[in-house]
Design a protein around this motif. Structure first.
Motif, PDB file in Angstrom:
ATOM      1  N   TRP A   1     -40.059-155.566  22.762  1.00  0.00           N
ATOM      2  CA  TRP A   1     -40.307-155.539  21.339  1.00  0.00           C
ATOM      3  C   TRP A   1     -40.097-156.729  20.495  1.00  0.00           C
ATOM      4  CZ3 TRP A   1     -43.128-151.380  20.268  1.00  0.00           C
ATOM      5  CH2 TRP A   1     -42.834-150.349  20.833  1.00  0.00           C
ATOM      6  N   ASP A   2     -39.142-157.544  20.821  1.00  0.00           N
ATOM      7  CA  ASP A   2     -38.762-158.916  20.429  1.00  0.00           C
ATOM      8  C   ASP A   2     -40.173-159.897  20.374  1.00  0.00           C
ATOM      9  OD1 ASP A   2     -36.309-158.172  19.554  1.00  0.00           O
ATOM     10  OD2 ASP A   2     -35.503-159.171  21.182  1.00  0.00           O
TER      11      ASP A   2
ATOM     12  N   LEU B   1     -36.233-146.868  23.792  1.00  0.00           N
ATOM     13  CA  LEU B   1     -34.756-147.260  23.808  1.00  0.00           C
ATOM     14  C   LEU B   1     -33.842-146.292  24.331  1.00  0.00           C
ATOM     15  CD1 LEU B   1     -35.076-148.095  19.993  1.00  0.00           C
ATOM     16  CD2 LEU B   1     -35.064-149.940  21.851  1.00  0.00           C
TER      17      LEU B   1
ATOM     18  N   ALA C   1     -28.526-143.373  16.528  1.00  0.00           N
ATOM     19  CA  ALA C   1     -28.197-144.758  16.326  1.00  0.00           C
ATOM     20  C   ALA C   1     -29.680-145.301  17.034  1.00  0.00           C
ATOM     21  CB  ALA C   1     -27.209-145.187  17.358  1.00  0.00           C
ATOM     22  N   VAL C   2     -30.052-144.441  18.163  1.00  0.00           N
ATOM     23  CA  VAL C   2     -31.449-145.026  18.630  1.00  0.00           C
ATOM     24  C   VAL C   2     -32.697-144.852  17.533  1.00  0.00           C
ATOM     25  CG1 VAL C   2     -33.294-144.224  20.277  1.00  0.00           C
ATOM     26  CG2 VAL C   2     -30.720-144.388  20.962  1.00  0.00           C
TER      27      VAL C   2
ATOM     28  N   ARG D   1     -32.596-147.690  15.041  1.00  0.00           N
ATOM     29  CA  ARG D   1     -33.172-148.806  15.363  1.00  0.00           C
ATOM     30  C   ARG D   1     -34.624-148.732  15.562  1.00  0.00           C
ATOM     31  NH1 ARG D   1     -32.037-151.431  21.447  1.00  0.00           N
ATOM     32  NH2 ARG D   1     -33.247-153.345  21.048  1.00  0.00           N
TER      33      ARG D   1
ATOM     34  N   ASP E   1     -36.119-149.022  12.384  1.00  0.00           N
ATOM     35  CA  ASP E   1     -36.268-150.539  11.803  1.00  0.00           C
ATOM     36  C   ASP E   1     -37.415-150.977  12.557  1.00  0.00           C
ATOM     37  OD1 ASP E   1     -34.730-152.753  10.327  1.00  0.00           O
ATOM     38  OD2 ASP E   1     -34.558-153.220  12.669  1.00  0.00           O
ATOM     39  N   LEU E   2     -37.452-151.073  13.761  1.00  0.00           N
ATOM     40  CA  LEU E   2     -38.573-151.579  14.443  1.00  0.00           C
ATOM     41  C   LEU E   2     -39.885-151.439  13.902  1.00  0.00           C
ATOM     42  CD1 LEU E   2     -37.332-151.531  18.148  1.00  0.00           C
ATOM     43  CD2 LEU E   2     -37.682-153.701  16.710  1.00  0.00           C
TER      44      LEU E   2
END
Length: 372
Positions: A131-132, A163, A177-178, A181, A184-185
């Protein structure tokens, strides 16, 4: 003598092979296919369609409503156990498992598809592994995301799966939490997307990538072999810690309760799921086969510019959506909420709260009906 009528979706992948194989089935029986739009395929009430057609091409999340309304026939009443076991062993990824519910098979996996990545080779030479890596492309304005219709929610689920989550397998839809994230992605991928891409369904996105060339990469979009070329390259999706996340789609053929399938019709369906048709006739008529032998056939793959070999690992790891009565409208509402978060109209926490509440209400209703 019976004139059977089926309903499929209006795209070469959805209609051409079925139409070419239809017609005179033998013994005086005939079959013809009508079509509906992709949006209709994704959201039309299954019970209404089942009253009008003998065969329905559907996606596995329709099963909840189909079974609740007793709209389709279990296929193990029509085919013997040995035949069904052969199909189960031969199907690629969880495609046949997605049409199996309550221990029975409800549709034949004619077409296998899942969310994969796609890129224009001259803009993005190498497939992003993580993903980065994909975010670096997004920051350069090369990335579009699939957000229209149900696809915003499906993309969110796929990222969450990569994730480490397993959405909808318990009373709570997401690990918070997952999900935060993942959302956000998805938002970061969408921020610099080419204007107007947020309203395009997968076909529209792929048309634009091919024809306008202003989209370099889409990290999650349903694969369409018809668009594969030396320029438009389908491949695996980004991973998190080596884990792939993708939501299986594809299509299955269901037999409605209104239909009294003849031996000729059943023989026709067996032919469509046969190895010869899946490796030859289906690909030759713009279809996307559902058997692993076709996906791993070197000639089929070469004709598709590597589509099958590049995406096989993704479909084999793909996630199966919940199949609950009422899931389709939930999915549509959840996707609209995800778009609100991505566009900054609502906070991520508010959106995830509402999606979670809607899913909890859906599961509670299904449980009450089961216990009634």
């Amino acid at each position: 003598m019976t004139d059977y009528v089926g309903l499929t979706w209006d795209h070469p992948r959805g209609r051409n092979a079925l139409a070419a194989a239809a017609g005179d089935l033998g013994d005086g029986d005939t079959l013809r296919w009508e079509v509906q739009s992709l949006e209709g395929f994704e959201s039309a009430p299954i019970d209404e369609l089942a009253r009008r057609y003998d065969l329905l091409v559907l996606d596995h999340p329709h099963l909840g409503d189909a079974l609740a309304t007793d709209s389709i026939r279990p296929l193990d009443d029509l085919f013997d156990a040995r035949q069904i076991d052969e199909w189960a062993d031969a199907a690629v990824g969880p495609s046949i498992a997605s049409y199996t519910l309550d221990g029975r098979l409800w549709a034949l996996p004619l077409d296998a598809a899942t969310q994969v990545s796609v890129r224009r080779r001259e803009l993005v030479a190498d497939v992003p592994d993580t993903w980065d890596d994909a975010l670096e492309l997004a920051e350069r304005g090369l990335v579009a995301t699939s957000l229209a219709g149900p696809h915003a929610f499906l993309s969110l689920c796929s990222i969450a799966v990569s994730l480490g989550d397993d959405p909808g397998r318990g009373a709570v839809l997401f690990d918070r939490a997952v999900a935060l994230r993942a959302l956000d992605l998805l938002t970061r991928f969408s921020t610099n997307a080419p204007a107007g891409t947020d309203s395009l369904n997968p076909i529209g996105l792929l048309d634009r990538m091919r024809d306008r060339g202003d989209i370099g990469y889409i990290p999650l979009v349903y694969g369409y072999v018809n668009y594969a070329s030396p320029v438009v390259v389908f491949d695996r999706v980004p991973a998190a810690n080596g884990r792939i996340g993708s939501t299986i789609g594809g299509t299955g053929i269901a037999v409605t309760r209104r239909s009294e399938p003849s031996p000729a019709l059943l023989a026709h369906l067996r032919h469509l799921l046969g190895d010869q048709a899946q490796r030859g006739f289906i690909p030759a008529h713009d279809g996307q086969p559902g058997l692993r032998t076709a996906w791993t056939d070197a000639a089929v793959d070469a004709a598709a510019h590597g589509f099958y070999s590049r995406t096989l690992s993704t479909i084999e790891a793909s996630w199966v959506r919940p199949r609950l009565a009422g899931y389709i409208p939930f999915q549509s509402a959840a996707s609209a909420l995800v778009r609100d978060a991505v566009a900054g109209r609502r906070t991520a926490d508010d959106v995830l709260d509402e999606i979670g509440e809607r899913f909890a209400a859906l599961t509670a209703t299904c449980l009450q009906e089961e216990n009634a």
